[in-house]
Design a protein around this motif. Sequence first.
Motif, PDB file in Angstrom:
ATOM      1  N   ILE B  25       0.839  -1.203   0.000  1.00  0.00           N
ATOM      2  CA  ILE B  25       0.000   0.000   0.000  1.00  0.00           C
ATOM      3  C   ILE B  25       0.874   1.253   0.000  1.00  0.00           C
ATOM      4  O   ILE B  25       0.706   2.162  -0.806  1.00  0.00           O
ATOM      5  N   TYR B  34      -6.091  11.752  -2.796  1.00  0.00           N
ATOM      6  CA  TYR B  34      -7.120  11.069  -3.578  1.00  0.00           C
ATOM      7  C   TYR B  34      -7.257  11.732  -4.944  1.00  0.00           C
ATOM      8  O   TYR B  34      -7.402  12.951  -5.057  1.00  0.00           O
ATOM      9  N   VAL B  39      -7.287   6.439  -9.260  1.00  0.00           N
ATOM     10  CA  VAL B  39      -7.654   5.443  -8.242  1.00  0.00           C
ATOM     11  C   VAL B  39      -7.757   4.030  -8.829  1.00  0.00           C
ATOM     12  O   VAL B  39      -7.424   3.038  -8.186  1.00  0.00           O
ATOM     13  N   TRP B  42      -4.324   2.660  -8.994  1.00  0.00           N
ATOM     14  CA  TRP B  42      -3.821   2.395  -7.649  1.00  0.00           C
ATOM     15  C   TRP B  42      -4.345   1.071  -7.114  1.00  0.00           C
ATOM     16  O   TRP B  42      -3.580   0.249  -6.615  1.00  0.00           O
ATOM     17  N   THR B  43      -5.669   0.877  -7.210  1.00  0.00           N
ATOM     18  CA  THR B  43      -6.233  -0.363  -6.661  1.00  0.00           C
ATOM     19  C   THR B  43      -5.689  -1.566  -7.426  1.00  0.00           C
ATOM     20  O   THR B  43      -5.351  -2.588  -6.817  1.00  0.00           O
ATOM     21  N   CYS B  67      -9.319  -4.888  -2.483  1.00  0.00           N
ATOM     22  CA  CYS B  67      -8.839  -3.558  -2.079  1.00  0.00           C
ATOM     23  C   CYS B  67      -9.930  -2.533  -2.308  1.00  0.00           C
ATOM     24  O   CYS B  67     -10.509  -2.460  -3.390  1.00  0.00           O
ATOM     25  N   THR B  68     -10.220  -1.725  -1.295  1.00  0.00           N
ATOM     26  CA  THR B  68     -11.222  -0.661  -1.413  1.00  0.00           C
ATOM     27  C   THR B  68     -10.567   0.660  -1.060  1.00  0.00           C
ATOM     28  O   THR B  68      -9.890   0.759  -0.032  1.00  0.00           O
ATOM     29  N   ILE B  69     -10.737   1.659  -1.915  1.00  0.00           N
ATOM     30  CA  ILE B  69     -10.212   3.004  -1.613  1.00  0.00           C
ATOM     31  C   ILE B  69     -11.391   3.953  -1.605  1.00  0.00           C
ATOM     32  O   ILE B  69     -12.197   3.973  -2.539  1.00  0.00           O
ATOM     33  N   GLU B  98      -4.823   4.843   6.118  1.00  0.00           N
ATOM     34  CA  GLU B  98      -5.426   6.110   5.716  1.00  0.00           C
ATOM     35  C   GLU B  98      -4.375   7.191   5.651  1.00  0.00           C
ATOM     36  O   GLU B  98      -3.311   7.103   6.273  1.00  0.00           O
ATOM     37  N   CYS B 104      -7.927   3.331   2.786  1.00  0.00           N
ATOM     38  CA  CYS B 104      -7.685   2.165   1.943  1.00  0.00           C
ATOM     39  C   CYS B 104      -7.820   0.924   2.832  1.00  0.00           C
ATOM     40  O   CYS B 104      -7.194   0.836   3.884  1.00  0.00           O
TER      41      CYS B 104
END
Lengths: 113, 115
Positions: B25, B34, B39, B42-43, B67-69, B98, B104
């Motif tokens: 991460i 953000y 995004v 990134w994920t 993975c959750t952002i 975070e 995340c």
Amino acid sequence: MSAFQTEEEIVFDVEEARKVIKESVEAVIGENAYQHSRVNQWSSSVMEQCLSQLSKLGKPFKYIVNCAIMQKNGAGLQAVSSCFWDTCTDGFCTVRWENTSMYCIVTVFGLAI
Amino acid sequence: MEEYNPADEVVFNVDESTFSIKECIESVIGGTDYNQGKVNQWTAGIVEHSLTHLVKQGRPFKYIVNCTIMQKSGAGLHTANSCYWDTATDGSCTVRWENRTMYCVVSVFAVAVAL
């Protein structure tokens, strides 16, 4: 010689999982408005119902259920999964559901034993 | 007679995985704000690095990395997991990270393969 068809039983059934998830979410959340104090209970109930319906199917699978509930207020959310498994037998199903105040995203992963 | 202890190899190592996920991460989104345009990338990067790391351990497991952002904007987010598996050999770990502008959450599920 009769045809021996076990292959049907060991492929993850996406449509069946989708049906199970939709029914669980509708039954637990339905038209309720987002409430921080109840969201824990909602996600637990959705997952419990999904798992119990899936295990009742009696198929030789292990299951993982993931449930995300997010309040609607304009925030961005990105959720991604990556899997290292047997692509012939294993599978997943994601259902994105919403009402006027929240989003509910449920994913079921089924892994053949 | 030698002692044969396969148990070490078929139990999911939570601490080791937690450590390597944190590193993944940090290497992808550490120090960034953000950005809706990035995004997606990134994920994808986080799940790919994490999965590669796990597979390299060479253990007899199938893996699922999630993975959750989420952008920090005051909205409520609740995520939960439930698993129907063999509790003796299978396992999971969740890492919450975070910074000033985003959260995340990465979850890894490891399911033992019958050899």
